[in-house]
Write a protein that holds these residues in place. Sequence first.
Motif, PDB file in Angstrom:
ATOM      1  N   THR A 106     -49.602   5.927  -3.604  1.00 42.83           N
ATOM      2  CA  THR A 106     -49.950   4.897  -4.568  1.00 42.83           C
ATOM      3  C   THR A 106     -48.985   4.894  -5.750  1.00 42.83           C
ATOM      4  N   ALA A 107     -47.897   5.636  -5.620  1.00 42.49           N
ATOM      5  CA  ALA A 107     -46.922   5.672  -6.707  1.00 42.49           C
ATOM      6  C   ALA A 107     -46.392   4.265  -6.948  1.00 42.49           C
ATOM      7  N   ARG A 108     -46.004   4.044  -8.201  1.00 44.50           N
ATOM      8  CA  ARG A 108     -45.538   2.703  -8.572  1.00 44.50           C
ATOM      9  C   ARG A 108     -44.231   2.328  -7.873  1.00 44.50           C
ATOM     10  N   HIS A 109     -43.943   1.174  -7.933  1.00 44.18           N
ATOM     11  CA  HIS A 109     -42.837   0.359  -7.398  1.00 44.18           C
ATOM     12  C   HIS A 109     -42.713   0.393  -5.885  1.00 44.18           C
ATOM     13  N   SER A 165     -40.200  16.900 -17.955  1.00 47.52           N
ATOM     14  CA  SER A 165     -39.263  15.912 -17.397  1.00 47.52           C
ATOM     15  C   SER A 165     -39.461  15.726 -15.896  1.00 47.52           C
ATOM     16  N   ARG A 166     -40.241  16.632 -15.303  1.00 47.00           N
ATOM     17  CA  ARG A 166     -40.554  16.513 -13.869  1.00 47.00           C
ATOM     18  C   ARG A 166     -41.895  15.809 -13.712  1.00 47.00           C
ATOM     19  N   GLN A 167     -41.972  14.848 -12.832  1.00 41.54           N
ATOM     20  CA  GLN A 167     -43.221  14.105 -12.653  1.00 41.54           C
ATOM     21  C   GLN A 167     -43.829  14.288 -11.265  1.00 41.54           C
ATOM     22  N   GLN A 168     -43.080  14.867 -10.334  1.00 40.29           N
ATOM     23  CA  GLN A 168     -43.596  15.070  -8.983  1.00 40.29           C
ATOM     24  C   GLN A 168     -44.717  16.102  -8.962  1.00 40.29           C
ATOM     25  N   GLN A 169     -45.804  15.750  -8.352  1.00 40.50           N
ATOM     26  CA  GLN A 169     -46.871  16.670  -7.948  1.00 40.50           C
ATOM     27  C   GLN A 169     -47.011  17.943  -8.786  1.00 40.50           C
ATOM     28  N   PRO A 170     -47.324  17.787 -10.055  1.00 44.93           N
ATOM     29  CA  PRO A 170     -47.433  18.973 -10.916  1.00 44.93           C
ATOM     30  C   PRO A 170     -48.702  19.768 -10.648  1.00 44.93           C
ATOM     31  N   ASP A 171     -48.694  21.019 -11.118  1.00 49.31           N
ATOM     32  CA  ASP A 171     -49.950  21.753 -11.237  1.00 49.31           C
ATOM     33  C   ASP A 171     -50.440  21.468 -12.648  1.00 49.31           C
ATOM     34  N   THR A 172     -51.513  20.707 -12.753  1.00 53.10           N
ATOM     35  CA  THR A 172     -51.918  20.222 -14.081  1.00 53.10           C
ATOM     36  C   THR A 172     -52.359  21.360 -15.007  1.00 53.10           C
ATOM     37  N   GLU A 173     -52.961  22.399 -14.469  1.00 53.96           N
ATOM     38  CA  GLU A 173     -53.381  23.514 -15.321  1.00 53.96           C
ATOM     39  C   GLU A 173     -52.166  24.270 -15.869  1.00 53.96           C
ATOM     40  N   THR A 197     -53.653  14.171 -16.459  1.00 56.17           N
ATOM     41  CA  THR A 197     -54.529  13.639 -15.418  1.00 56.17           C
ATOM     42  C   THR A 197     -54.026  14.142 -14.083  1.00 56.17           C
ATOM     43  N   ALA A 198     -54.924  14.244 -13.128  1.00 57.28           N
ATOM     44  CA  ALA A 198     -54.470  14.612 -11.785  1.00 57.28           C
ATOM     45  C   ALA A 198     -53.470  13.555 -11.340  1.00 57.28           C
ATOM     46  N   PRO A 212     -46.195   9.453 -14.515  1.00 51.34           N
ATOM     47  CA  PRO A 212     -46.446  10.747 -15.158  1.00 51.34           C
ATOM     48  C   PRO A 212     -47.934  11.048 -15.292  1.00 51.34           C
ATOM     49  N   ALA A 213     -48.219  12.342 -15.519  1.00 52.49           N
ATOM     50  CA  ALA A 213     -49.603  12.811 -15.643  1.00 52.49           C
ATOM     51  C   ALA A 213     -50.123  12.659 -17.071  1.00 52.49           C
ATOM     52  N   PHE A 214     -49.301  12.067 -17.952  1.00 51.88           N
ATOM     53  CA  PHE A 214     -49.690  11.887 -19.355  1.00 51.88           C
ATOM     54  C   PHE A 214     -49.472  10.443 -19.784  1.00 51.88           C
ATOM     55  N   ASP A 215     -50.055  10.084 -20.888  1.00 51.46           N
ATOM     56  CA  ASP A 215     -49.742   8.808 -21.528  1.00 51.46           C
ATOM     57  C   ASP A 215     -48.233   8.746 -21.733  1.00 51.46           C
ATOM     58  N   GLU A 216     -47.610   7.634 -21.315  1.00 53.25           N
ATOM     59  CA  GLU A 216     -46.137   7.584 -21.308  1.00 53.25           C
ATOM     60  C   GLU A 216     -45.499   7.750 -22.677  1.00 53.25           C
TER      61      GLU A 216
END
Lengths: 143, 143, 143, 143
Positions: free
Chosen positions: D140-143, D74-82, D133-134, D15-19
């Motif tokens: 480089t995604a986990r697992h 709830s979506r973590q794929q390639q967000p638009d952070t703004e 965060t971007a 995710p783009a945030f602290d979990e």
Amino acid sequence: MHVIEQMTKTNPQAPAFDESALMRCIEECFACAQSCTACADACTGEADPKALARCIRLNLDCADVCATTGRMLSRQQQPDTELIRQQVELCALACRVCAEECAKHASMHEHCRVCMEACRRCEVACKALGTPTAPRAQQTARH
Amino acid sequence: MHVIEQMTKTNPQAPAFDESALMRCIEECFACAQSCTACADACTGEADPKALARCIRLNLDCADVCATTGRMLSRQQQPDTELIRQQVELCALACRVCAEECAKHASMHEHCRVCMEACRRCEVACKALGTPTAPRAQQTARH
Amino acid sequence: MHVIEQMTKTNPQAPAFDESALMRCIEECFACAQSCTACADACTGEADPKALARCIRLNLDCADVCATTGRMLSRQQQPDTELIRQQVELCALACRVCAEECAKHASMHEHCRVCMEACRRCEVACKALGTPTAPRAQQTARH
Amino acid sequence: MHVIEQMTKTNPQAPAFDESALMRCIEECFACAQSCTACADACTGEADPKALARCIRLNLDCADVCATTGRMLSRQQQPDTELIRQQVELCALACRVCAEECAKHASMHEHCRVCMEACRRCEVACKALGTPTAPRAQQTARH
């Protein structure tokens, strides 16, 4: 659950269902809407989303149906009991077909396994709701 | 309607329904979701919203059901045909009960009259959709 | 549009925006919610949905934001004008980023081209709405 | 919370945030969407819903905004952070204005008091999310 319980008990109109079954079902509907939304997203991020296209589709359908069911059950004013009965029955079906599809991918994708379990719990909670009673008249509402 | 038509026709998967009946139904679902949302709001602004509590409640239910139906019908990938069939049937019921309640207030409140008509058109469009056909396999998808 | 116009004009509370700009924006929000829902679905049915993962994600975000904006604008009772202003601004942003992503795939996928145009129309309609005026008091509501 | 945690951790994209802040915020968004839906309904069932018209309106707005925020997070794929940043900020505002209105009725209506607290918790959770965060690249995604 605590907020759902408080909101259910403080509504001027008593609910058309057994209170504990209702609170459980509302909770599972919101939880399933979340897990299906997240599973659809996780599926698109896997190496081969093409193989998960039906899972994504049923996840999105199930998320929408559960959200609508959770909202409808959160309302206690003067329901149409037949409409609610059919909505809850439909929700159980949406959860069942989504769980069946997630089950096919559960051994490969942990998010499908977790989502399958959320769908099954929601299906069980919908079936445990039973038949709504005709709402008591406003005049005889509690408190 | 133009966008709905274009989106329906450019999906790699042909729809499970007659195309013109499907496009009409999607359009009526979104229109009814809007009118029910607006009618619930207008009802709370009338001099005696207490008398409109059931109308508000059914408006909100119908808005949610129509929104979910419109979204589900906008998806053409690998549907569960029984789930869609039941969703469309439920939507016709939600529209019918909402239209019946709106009808009681239609002579006093113009928004209830307009909303009643939107609900009736949506009910008709749902009933005209007919039974979904099993989706054609992806391999034989058009284009 | 006809229903949106009738519902807007029959609400006991006059809207906080110019009526024709408001009706246009509500219409574009519902149309964009539909096209983004359909585009996400069409993308998952393409030969290489992996390459469309960001498009799917932004389609789903944009569909939800437009649906919420369309509902919020359909309500005319006693709004919080700052909340509405920010919602409409957010909606313009959601439409812009979704249109930009759709644009990358528009030459290959007709549904992305159609959806891009729906997003751009909605962005324009949101920007044309302008600043909401403070709602007139209920007592001075029309009719 | 348990399902939200599992779904967050099993997504192929981090995710783009602290979990822990993210999981808390998703949970509060869904809880607030439920309590606002229920509070709007309870308000229409009170003896004088006219006096609660603004509360009903802001409840419905807040329910829709929280539902959209909960889905988007709830979506973590390639967000638009703004886009996400603005959605979360908007959600904090929707919760604040709804809590302020509910506060006016909290001494008379217990559902308004419970809903006010749910809104405040959600506002706090939105503010605690911080700046996204971007997203890390898919490779480089986990697992």
